[in-house]
Design an enzyme around this catalytic site. Structure first.
Site, PDB file in Angstrom:
ATOM      1  N   LYS A 156      14.493   3.506  -8.329  1.00  0.00           N
ATOM      2  CA  LYS A 156      13.620   2.503  -7.725  1.00  0.00           C
ATOM      3  C   LYS A 156      14.499   1.388  -7.184  1.00  0.00           C
ATOM      4  CE  LYS A 156       9.080   1.711  -7.510  1.00  0.00           C
ATOM      5  NZ  LYS A 156       8.013   2.720  -7.396  1.00  0.00           N
TER       6      LYS A 156
ATOM      7  N   GLY B  30      -7.787   5.217  -2.600  1.00  0.00           N
ATOM      8  CA  GLY B  30      -9.173   5.233  -3.075  1.00  0.00           C
ATOM      9  C   GLY B  30     -10.172   5.632  -2.000  1.00  0.00           C
TER      10      GLY B  30
ATOM     11  N   GLY C 178     -10.950   0.012  -6.172  1.00  0.00           N
ATOM     12  CA  GLY C 178      -9.935  -0.151  -5.129  1.00  0.00           C
ATOM     13  C   GLY C 178     -10.010   0.973  -4.119  1.00  0.00           C
TER      14      GLY C 178
ATOM     15  N   GLY D 278      -8.548   1.414  -1.125  1.00  0.00           N
ATOM     16  CA  GLY D 278      -7.502   1.221  -0.123  1.00  0.00           C
ATOM     17  C   GLY D 278      -7.039   2.578   0.386  1.00  0.00           C
TER      18      GLY D 278
END
Ligand code: NAI
Length: 351
Positions: free
Chosen positions: A79, A188, A183, A185
């Site tokens: 990450k 979703g 959610g 977005g």
């Protein structure tokens, strides 16, 4: 402070750069390369202090090792965090400069770390990074990438919900099953379509009420206030917004049989999985059910899968979950522990 965080970490290496011209702290966490190059997104964010960015990269890169292992893709966990004073606007010269300087740092690791999009970064940013390094996934299709992984994530979550429902009721049929999506977005909203096609009743909630209305209208569903999600009666609660929604405060108030959604880090504390178990709520471990994104990127960009293979591997998320539920029952452990065990075993088998 940096020393303390690093000494407690069990990963392989971290590259830390203070980039003077852009005044950004760049943290690249390579947690594990046992299963392949460490892959994970670049988070562009403002932190109160640089240590908070480092803490994020250490935690998130470790989580990626587990996600990649559970997904069965040939990547390890990594990450990156770009900790900035203010997030530069998409398309701005300032952002481009930052991304190119960051890309040079990624390139200097010679493929030990492979980046992708994360919070506040998207395919156009990966296109810029791709100008200076090949170690990037999720560029736009025009630039040779597989683009936004959200469709893969949404389909994987849908398969996960079907399997979880099957484990609880004996049938994967979602006709008339009520699913509350928190959610709507990128993920979703697409999940709502899959559920609607399968005959489920969708309840949409979003911090932006207009979004929830739009999704609900399209799929013939209903809307609940973003504040009223916890405690709303449904069969399946699908968190697809923020993390830490499952805590000692919220779990006693849940009125669902299943928690299965895309959001990362849904548990406030690892021990909260036990609270869900005590309440008889089946929890689909977040990093297993939301792995469709990394499967999308690895499958299309690295492994050259065709559409049929991709569909099969996304459906495989449901099969992985069924296996975890059986293990959890047999061993008397939580589903979250079963997932961690699977990931650790896969990494240990190759170490
Ligand atoms: P997004 O930013 O496109 O959508 C998030 C939606 O949640 C927005 O509509 C926002 O208004 C809404 N929201 C924010 N806070 C809320 C709250 N408290 N209550 C209700 N709604 C709220 O994000 P995206 O890409 O759909 O991701 C959703 C979650 O899934 C995130 O946790 C993300 O880390 C995770 N995820 C996403 C993947 C992807 O491929 N996009 C892959 C794996 C995980």
């Amino acid at each position: 402070m940096f020393e303390e965080l690093l000494e407690r970490w069990d990963g392989e290496q971290v590259a830390v750069r203070y980039d003077e011209p852009t005044r950004a702290w760049m943290f690249l966490g390579v947690h594990s390369t046992v299963l392949g190059p460490a892959m994970g997104g670049t988070r562009l964010k403002t932190y109160r202090q640089p240590e908070d960015g480092l803490r994020d990269v250490l935690r998130l890169s470790a989580a990626m090792s587990y996600k990649q292992a559970a997904a069965g893709v040939p990547y390890g966990g990594g990450k990156a965090v770009l900790a900035v004073a203010a997030v530069p606007a998409p398309g701005s010269t300032e952002r481009r400069t930052l991304l190119l300087r960051y890309a040079a740092l990624v390139e200097s690791l010679h493929g030990t770390y492979v980046t992708a999009a994360d919070m506040n970064t998207a395919a156009p940013d990966m296109d810029v990074i791709g100008e200076r390094t090949t170690h990037v996934l999720g560029r736009s299709p025009d630039h040779g990438g597989a683009g936004d992984p959200a469709p893969g994530t949404a389909l994987g979550v849908f398969h996960g919900i079907r399997s979880t429902w099957q484990h609880v009721t004996g049938s994967p049929d979602l006709t008339g099953v009520t699913v509350l999506i928190q959610g709507v977005g990128s993920v979703g909203d697409r999940l709502a379509d899959h559920l609607h096609e399968a005959g489920a009743d969708v309840i949409a909630a979003d911090a932006d009420p207009a979004r929830a209305e739009k999704t609900a209208e399209r799929v013939g569903g209903s809307v609940v206030d973003a504040d009223g999600v916890i405690g709303a009666t449904c069969d399946v609660y699908a968190p697809c917004a923020t993390g830490a929604v499952l805590t000692a405060a919220t779990i006693p108030r849940l009125a669902c049989r299943i928690v299965a959604g895309a959001a990362n880090n849904q548990l406030g504390e690892p021990g909260d999985a036990a609270l869900l178990r005590q309440r008889g709520i089946l929890y689909a471990p977040d990093y297993v059910i939301n792995a469709g994104g990394v499967i999308h990127l690895a499958g299309y960009e690295t492994l050259g899968w065709d559409e049929a293979m991709m569909q099969a591997r996304l459906a495989g998320i449901g099969e992985t979950l069924l296996g975890l539920y059986e293990t959890a029952e047999r061993e008397g452990i939580t589903t979250a522990e079963a997932a961690d065990r699977l990931a650790r075993e896969r990494i240990a088998a190759r170490a």
